[in-house]
Write an enzyme that holds these catalytic residues in place. Structure first.
Site, short mmCIF file in Angstrom:
data_model
loop_
_atom_site.label_atom_id
_atom_site.label_comp_id
_atom_site.label_asym_id
_atom_site.label_seq_id
_atom_site.Cartn_x
_atom_site.Cartn_y
_atom_site.Cartn_z
N THR A 41 0.87 -1.04 -0.05
CA THR A 41 0.04 -0.08 -0.01
C THR A 41 0.73 1.26 -0.13
O THR A 41 0.49 2.33 -0.52
CB THR A 41 -0.77 0.15 1.26
N GLY A 129 13.10 -9.51 4.13
CA GLY A 129 12.02 -8.85 4.32
C GLY A 129 11.65 -7.97 5.61
O GLY A 129 10.73 -7.29 5.94
N ASP A 177 10.14 1.71 4.94
CA ASP A 177 11.20 1.11 5.64
C ASP A 177 12.18 2.09 6.29
O ASP A 177 12.62 2.02 7.41
CB ASP A 177 11.97 0.25 4.61
#
Ligand code: ADP
Ligand code: MG
Length: 392
Positions: A41, A129, A177
């Protein structure tokens, strides 16, 4: 200054022996993250709900007189040098490029960066990840700022870190991130609006824990498949804008509108967009559930998110699906889902805190009985973002 994880002492020792420098180096730390919900998103200008976790990349550093960066990686057992006047994108995608990218982004924003000796190590699993790359980028940027006496303005630095990974390294992706690595807060998740950067800190209930389940599967093909997904999203915006010129990103597409206009999209694009449009609603819903410590509701949202990523956005993998199934079969689990871009890497489970360790051991044993990969499972906790610490 506060202390960092125990291995920062070894990092400082490594620095002194590598660079023959008797002075104690400073250490810049930045955490990895899990995204609780809101997957794919961020680059659609929506919401995400990440949490910085107690896994770190650490950079031990001291300034140099010249304009060179001399850097050693403990993980890769490699020492390399770069000149600050030779930085231009595109950089590589090796470990040093994240350091170089951070320097380039600072420089391109008009900050005068000085030279540095540094040693980097960390315990964020690489390429799983949990965003070790952003932890490395932001720890490097903090080291550069501290050594060059550049004021650390967290939001500006997260934006520059994002520019480093996108424009220097060349990975398309959102700001989540780098932002989390800088803005994380102890005991909290972050509800981030990727369009406005408005941030709400959401208390993570102490009676709950997040368990990370690293499949051990390399994320092969993830770059091209990722860029393919983000292109689908951009193309869908173009198509849907013909029906409503106000649409600037998938953020602006309501589920009802999508159903009305689905004839404009081919079947695959429609599935991809359906995921994004549904997933858009989940971070706010999950933030509310966590704030009320309604773990059942939070878990239900995670299950729905995983199913959507698996069936509509198609970024899961057999190993991720297995971990999620094993987790959800366990009595202490409220819900589980893949986290990060997908195609391998990690899944997360929301479990009761008191059962977290047992859950981790049992689910890992069940996974290992079926999959022979270097997997790992660990309990994590929410921590605050990048900081300078004294070596222990
Ligand atoms: P992720 O960000 O999901 O962990 P990426 O592929 O984006 O995966 O980034 C992984 C890369 O980041 C590694 O291949 C390496 O180049 C760099 N990196 C991350 N952590 C470290 C570390 N502790 N030391 C050296 N390089 C690291
Ligand atoms: Mg990364």
């Amino acid at each position: 200054m506060t202390a960092g994880p125990s291995w920062t002492a070894e990092l400082a020792t490594e620095f002194r022996s590598r660079f023959g420098n008797d002075a104690a180096p400073k250490i810049a730390l930045a955490p990895g993250r899990v995204n609780l919900i809101g997957e794919h998103t961020d680059y659609n200008e929506g919401w995400v709900l990440p949490m910085a976790v107690d896994r770190w990349v650490g950079v031990a550093f001291a300034p140099r007189e010249d304009r060179r960066i001399r850097a050693h990686s403990v993980v890769f057992d490699e020492t390399r040098e770069i000149g600050l006047d030779d930085l231009a994108p595109p950089g590589g995608s090796d470990w040093l490029s994240f350091v170089a990218g951070a320097a380039w982004a600072l420089d391109s924003a008009g900050h005068r960066v000085s030279g540095l000796d540094l040693v980097v190590d960390g315990d964020v699993p690489l390429g799983s990840g949990l965003s070790s790359s952003s932890a490395l980028t932001m720890a490097s940027m903090l080291a550069l700022c501290e050594a060059s006496k550049i004021e650390w303005a967290p939001v500006e630095m997260a934006l520059l870190g994002h520019r480093a990974e996108r424009d220097y390294i060349g990975v398309e992706g959102g700001l989540m991130d780098q932002f989390t690595a800088v803005m994380g807060r102890e005991g909290h998740a972050l509800l981030l609006d990727c369009r406005t950067l408005e941030t709400d800190f959401v208390p993570f209930p102490p009676e709950a824990a997040i368990v990370v389940m690293d499949t051990g599967a390399p994320r092969t093909l993830s770059g091209s498949a990722f860029n393919d997904r983000s292109r689908s999203c951009r193309e869908a915006v173009e198509e849907l804008r013909d029906a409503d010129p106000e649409i600037a990103a998938l953020r602006d597409v309501e589920p009802g509108f999508l159903e009305l206009e689905r004839g404009r999209l081919d079947e695959i694009t429609y599935r991809r967009v359906s995921h994004v449009v549904d997933e858009m609603t989940r971070p706010i819903a999950m933030a509310l559930a966590l704030a009320e410590a309604d773990l059942v509701a939070a878990g239900r949202l995670m299950k729905a998110s995983h199913a959507s990523l698996r069936d509509l956005y198609e970024v899961s993998s057999p190993e991720l699906n297995l971990f999620v199934e094993l987790a959800e079969r366990h009595p202490s689990c409220f819900g589980a889902r893949l986290t990060g871009a997908g195609f391998g890497g990690c899944a997360i489970a929301l479990v009761s805190a008191e059962a977290a360790k047992t859950f981790a051991d049992e689910v890992h044993a069940a996974y290992r009985a079926e999959v022979d990969l270097p997997s790992s499972v660990f309990v994590c906790r929410p921590v605050s973002g990048a900081r300078i610490v004294d070596p222990e």
